[in-house]
Design an enzyme around this catalytic site. Structure first.
Site, PDB file in Angstrom:
ATOM      1  N   GLY A  11       0.815  -1.215   0.000  1.00  0.00           N
ATOM      2  CA  GLY A  11       0.000   0.000   0.000  1.00  0.00           C
ATOM      3  C   GLY A  11       0.851   1.269   0.000  1.00  0.00           C
ATOM      4  N   TYR A 141     -14.215   6.214   8.580  1.00  0.00           N
ATOM      5  CA  TYR A 141     -12.762   6.099   8.754  1.00  0.00           C
ATOM      6  C   TYR A 141     -12.343   6.647  10.123  1.00  0.00           C
ATOM      7  CZ  TYR A 141      -7.806   6.961   7.457  1.00  0.00           C
ATOM      8  OH  TYR A 141      -6.437   7.007   7.377  1.00  0.00           O
TER       9      TYR A 141
END
Ligand code: SER
Length: 314
Positions: A11, A141
């Site tokens: 990532g 989030y």
């Protein structure tokens, strides 16, 4: 930290963290894992294993097989993607984190996971946001990140797991582009400046957010993990930042290198609302006091380096 397992190793952060850790601790002492394999450096220059962080058994098995002493849990969905798939975000962000914490508890591993400026919300003080303050985020989030900060504290107090973490601002890098974040504009703008000499920003002018260049982010992770535990009053979720700017300031900096660069706006209401709920600038003095955090790059030196490196890459 001698032998490290990284989740989300391909990532945005993981792909560079893996390479940096291999430089420091040795190629075979950093086990990169991700849900998919690519031919990126992190996947090919040392041990790599496919791991879905939802698979608790495989995570423990891999940690045992490689006899690691540290787990760095980087796999997560970013803020904007999490808003489009909130249930999936909860399952992945919290399920993955719980599996990583449980792996650390069961095998007595040192543990790192990043939190974010997304852990703050609209009623958090916006300027010079303190280390300890109101955290009532309004995004999935943010809810995940606050819960994660609390869980990491819990695993330390309840089970003695050596958990550590920082609240990252927007991270900027020329290596692996971020995906699905709110601060991503500050990366895209450099690519478009070089490719097209112009950029249309989905974040409006006057929107200030904290940012940091990736080398400083990697340095912060390593310094915190190596820090003397007796000096850590906080353990998790240290505010860290290097700069705060709005799109206009970033464009002005880019124009020092690409004079004709044009910035326009096509504001995305979803990501703008997320950005508006986050701080303008956070106070990183606890990280400075407890483990000596200090960023090296400011907006000027970062922009010069980004453009130089991206010109070669593109
Ligand atoms: N860069 C992240 C995002 O925008 C913040 O943690 O989602």
């Amino acid at each position: 930290m001698k032998k490290i397992l990284i989740t989300g190793a391909l990532g945005q952060i993981g792909s560079e963290l893996t390479v940096k850790l291999r430089d420091i601790y040795g190629q075979d002492n950093v086990i990169a894992t991700d849900i998919r394999q690519t031919n990126s450096e992190a996947a090919v220059n040392g041990p790599f294993e496919i791991l879905d962080v939802m698979d608790a058994n495989r995570m423990v098995e891999l940690a045992k097989e490689y006899n690691v002493d540290t787990i760095m849990h980087m796999a997560a969905l970013l803020s904007a993607t999490a808003e489009t798939k909130p249930v999936f975000a909860w399952n992945l962000n919290m399920g993955g984190l719980m599996n990583a914490l449980e792996t650390a508890r069961e095998l007595n591993l040192q543990f790192f996971t990043p939190s974010s400026i997304g852990a703050f919300g609209p009623n958090t003080p916006k300027d010079n946001t303190p280390q300890d303050t109101i955290q009532r985020p309004t995004t999935m989030y943010g809810v995940n990140k606050v819960a994660g900060e609390l869980l990491a504290d819990y695993y330390f107090h309840r089970f003695g797991v050596d958990t550590r973490g920082v609240r990252f601002p927007g991270l900027i890098s020329y290596v692996t582009p971020p995906g699905g974040g709110t601060t991503d504009y500050a990366v895209e703008i450099y690519y478009e400046a070089i490719k097209k000499g112009q950029y249309s920003s989905y974040i409006n002018k006057g929107t200030y957010m904290d940012m940091m260049y990736m080398p400083d982010a990697l340095g912060a992770i390593i310094d915190l993990m190596e820090a003397d535990p007796s000096k850590l009053i906080h353990r998790n979720a240290f505010n860290v930042t290097a700069m705060s700017f709005d799109p206009e300031q970033l464009a002005a900096e880019i124009r020092k290198h690409i004079p004709g660069f044009e910035l326009s706006y096509e504001v995305d209401p979803v990501r703008q609302a997320i950005a508006d709920s986050w701080p303008n600038s956070i106070d990183a003095s606890a990280a400075a006091e407890e483990w000596g955090f200090k960023a090296k790059y400011d907006i000027g030196s970062m922009t010069a380096d980004m453009l130089e490196k991206l010109k070669v890459k593109l």
